[in-house]
Design a protein around this motif. Structure first.
Motif, short mmCIF file in Angstrom:
data_model
loop_
_atom_site.label_atom_id
_atom_site.label_comp_id
_atom_site.label_asym_id
_atom_site.label_seq_id
_atom_site.Cartn_x
_atom_site.Cartn_y
_atom_site.Cartn_z
N ASP A 132 13.54 7.41 -12.29
CA ASP A 132 14.68 7.35 -13.48
C ASP A 132 14.21 8.30 -14.52
N TYR A 133 12.65 8.08 -14.56
CA TYR A 133 12.11 9.62 -15.86
C TYR A 133 12.26 10.89 -14.49
N LEU A 152 13.66 14.33 -16.33
CA LEU A 152 12.73 15.35 -17.03
C LEU A 152 14.43 16.72 -15.93
N ASP A 153 14.25 16.32 -15.12
CA ASP A 153 15.57 17.47 -15.22
C ASP A 153 16.81 17.33 -15.76
N ASN A 154 16.69 16.37 -16.16
CA ASN A 154 17.91 17.06 -17.33
C ASN A 154 17.90 17.36 -19.14
N LEU A 170 0.82 -0.95 -0.13
CA LEU A 170 -0.21 0.29 -0.06
C LEU A 170 0.21 1.27 0.08
N TYR A 171 1.97 1.67 0.67
CA TYR A 171 3.16 2.54 0.97
C TYR A 171 3.38 2.50 -0.46
N ASP A 172 3.78 1.46 -1.34
CA ASP A 172 4.92 1.50 -2.42
C ASP A 172 3.72 2.12 -3.33
N ALA A 173 2.33 1.72 -3.26
CA ALA A 173 0.89 2.28 -4.19
C ALA A 173 0.97 3.71 -4.03
N LEU A 174 0.98 4.23 -3.29
CA LEU A 174 0.20 5.26 -2.62
C LEU A 174 2.44 6.42 -2.88
N ARG A 175 3.39 5.31 -3.27
CA ARG A 175 4.31 6.45 -3.76
C ARG A 175 4.44 6.49 -5.02
N VAL A 176 3.82 5.26 -5.71
CA VAL A 176 3.70 5.59 -7.38
C VAL A 176 2.71 6.89 -7.83
N VAL A 177 1.38 6.49 -7.15
CA VAL A 177 0.88 8.22 -7.53
C VAL A 177 1.61 9.00 -7.17
N LYS A 178 1.76 9.57 -6.39
CA LYS A 178 2.55 10.69 -6.08
C LYS A 178 3.81 10.62 -7.30
N LEU A 179 4.76 10.05 -7.13
CA LEU A 179 5.69 9.84 -8.19
C LEU A 179 5.17 10.63 -9.72
N VAL A 180 4.20 9.76 -10.26
CA VAL A 180 3.62 9.64 -11.65
C VAL A 180 3.48 11.49 -11.58
N CYS A 211 7.60 7.15 -20.38
CA CYS A 211 7.05 7.03 -18.74
C CYS A 211 6.19 6.05 -18.37
N LYS A 212 4.87 6.84 -19.11
CA LYS A 212 3.50 5.84 -18.71
C LYS A 212 3.69 4.16 -19.45
N ALA A 213 3.78 4.96 -20.88
CA ALA A 213 3.74 3.44 -21.30
C ALA A 213 4.82 2.69 -21.14
N GLU A 214 6.08 2.67 -20.54
CA GLU A 214 6.66 1.54 -19.37
C GLU A 214 6.76 0.86 -18.46
N ALA A 215 5.65 2.54 -17.46
CA ALA A 215 5.28 1.94 -16.42
C ALA A 215 4.18 0.90 -16.56
N LEU A 216 3.04 0.82 -17.73
CA LEU A 216 2.48 -0.60 -17.69
C LEU A 216 3.13 -1.51 -17.97
#
Length: 365
Positions: free
Chosen positions: A193-194, A198-200, A137-147, A174-179
């Motif tokens: 990584d993405y 974007l920072d670069n 659950l923590y990881d899923a919340l982290r995913v939505v925050k990161l994306v 990014c979204k395609a690879e995440a799937l």
């Protein structure tokens, strides 16, 4: 149990991470499309709002892939979204689909005991132990925050990039690879990584792009098909966009509601014009408009579905904010009959207006 859910922005990636981590069978509906809308509009009440129709299309397409359980968030207050679950259950039953709906409502509305009972319907299917479930659950919340962070960064940097389209390509890739990831850890690593990529992205420091805030009803703001991919279009025009309403914002805001510490900046911004909650995200819309002005945006675009009562109230207030602040705000109303040509023309005209204003201000300065 084979779970599905309606599309709503980046929620599908967090859901994928969650169910992959829990080892629960699920179906991600096809991305919302004209086909989804046509299916939903065919079976839905004519006067119901656009999100309802798209969701029905999502469900029926997921049912065709074997889904038998729907997870949806609930809502109370003067907004039709609060009635979606009951109406959708009845509608799908009439169509011969006997689905199990698991409605995730706020604890203050249904009680913490009932909330845990509903969540246990999902978690009990998983063979993971309690600690592993919490970790997932923590990881899923982290995913939505990161994306959401990746998306926000791409939308903002689109106005500054040296080569137009770089940020947009990275975001979609990014979204395609995440799937294609198979567990939450892989997805988190990919998103980080993405975010770094974007920072670069090469930036042109000499650019001073138009900055537009996207405000309005939460579904049509964050679900790209429903707003005819407005943020993608603005990226193509070299415009930087800012959007506060995101799935991760919703999670944080909902969690903080009992403490009354939710969205303090938005509530402060809306205080002069709409000091009360009237349902939906009307107050957020008003607060965001004020904050967009204070943050130095050049304008704001309000998006909402035809007939959305809370946003109709917001739309009536926005001209006052626009007049008081000398801040251009355009409202776009969407439904299944919205024509893309006229929609795009209005967006282009608004961007042109903002560019002319900016040039005039620069000249006078």
């Amino acid at each position: 149990m084979k779970i599905t859910f309606p599309h709503m922005g980046n929620v599908y990636l967090a859901a994928k991470a969650l169910f992959d981590g829990l080892g629960i069978d699920y179906v991600i509906p096809n991305q919302s499309s004209k086909s989804s809308l046509e299916i939903g509009a065919l079976h839905s009440p004519e006067e119901i709002c656009l999100p309802f129709k798209i969701m029905i299309g999502n469900y029926i397409e997921a049912i065709e892939q074997g889904a038998d359980t729907v997870i949806i968030t609930g809502s109370c207050g003067p907004c039709r979204f609060g009635e979606y679950c009951e109406m959708q259950m009845n509608l799908l039953k009439k169509l011969g689909h006997d689905l199990d709906f698991i409605v995730i409502d706020a604890p203050k509305e249904i009680g913490i005991k009932e909330l845990f009972a509903r969540l246990s319907k999902i978690s009990s299917v998983s063979e993971k132990n309690a600690f592993e479930k919490i970790r997932v659950l923590y990881d899923a919340l982290r995913v939505v925050k990161l994306v959401d962070e990746v998306e926000a960064k791409a939308h903002y940097l689109a106005g500054f990039e040296e080569e137009t389209g770089t940020c947009k390509k990275l975001l979609h890739k990014c979204k395609a690879e995440a799937l294609r990831t198979s567990n939450p850890s892989q997805m988190i690593k990919l998103l980080l990584d993405y975010k770094k990529q974007l920072d670069n992205v090469p930036i042109d420091d000499k650019k001073n792009p138009i900055k537009i805030a996207i405000i309005g009803e939460i579904y049509t703001v964050i679900e790209p098909f429903s707003n005819l991919y407005i943020e993608d279009k603005l990226m193509d025009y070299g415009v930087s966009t800012i959007r506060r309403l995101t799935p991760s914002w919703w999670v944080k805001n909902t969690a903080l509601v009992p403490t009354k510490l939710n969205s303090l900046d938005i509530r402060k911004g809306s205080k002069e014009y709409l000091p009360l909650y009237i349902g939906g995200h009307a107050r957020e819309c008003i607060g965001e408009a004020v904050l967009a002005y204070e943050d130095g945006c050049d304008g704001a675009i309000q998006i909402f579905p035809m007939g959305c009562m809370p946003e109709i109230v917001s739309k009536a207030i926005l001209p006052k904010i626009s007049s008081d602040k000398d801040f251009p705000i355009m409202s776009l109303v969407v439904d299944e009959m919205t024509g893309e040509a006229g929609y795009v023309t209005r967006i282009e005209a608004f961007v042109d207006l903002l560019e002319r204003r900016k040039m005039r201000c620069t000249t006078l300065a």
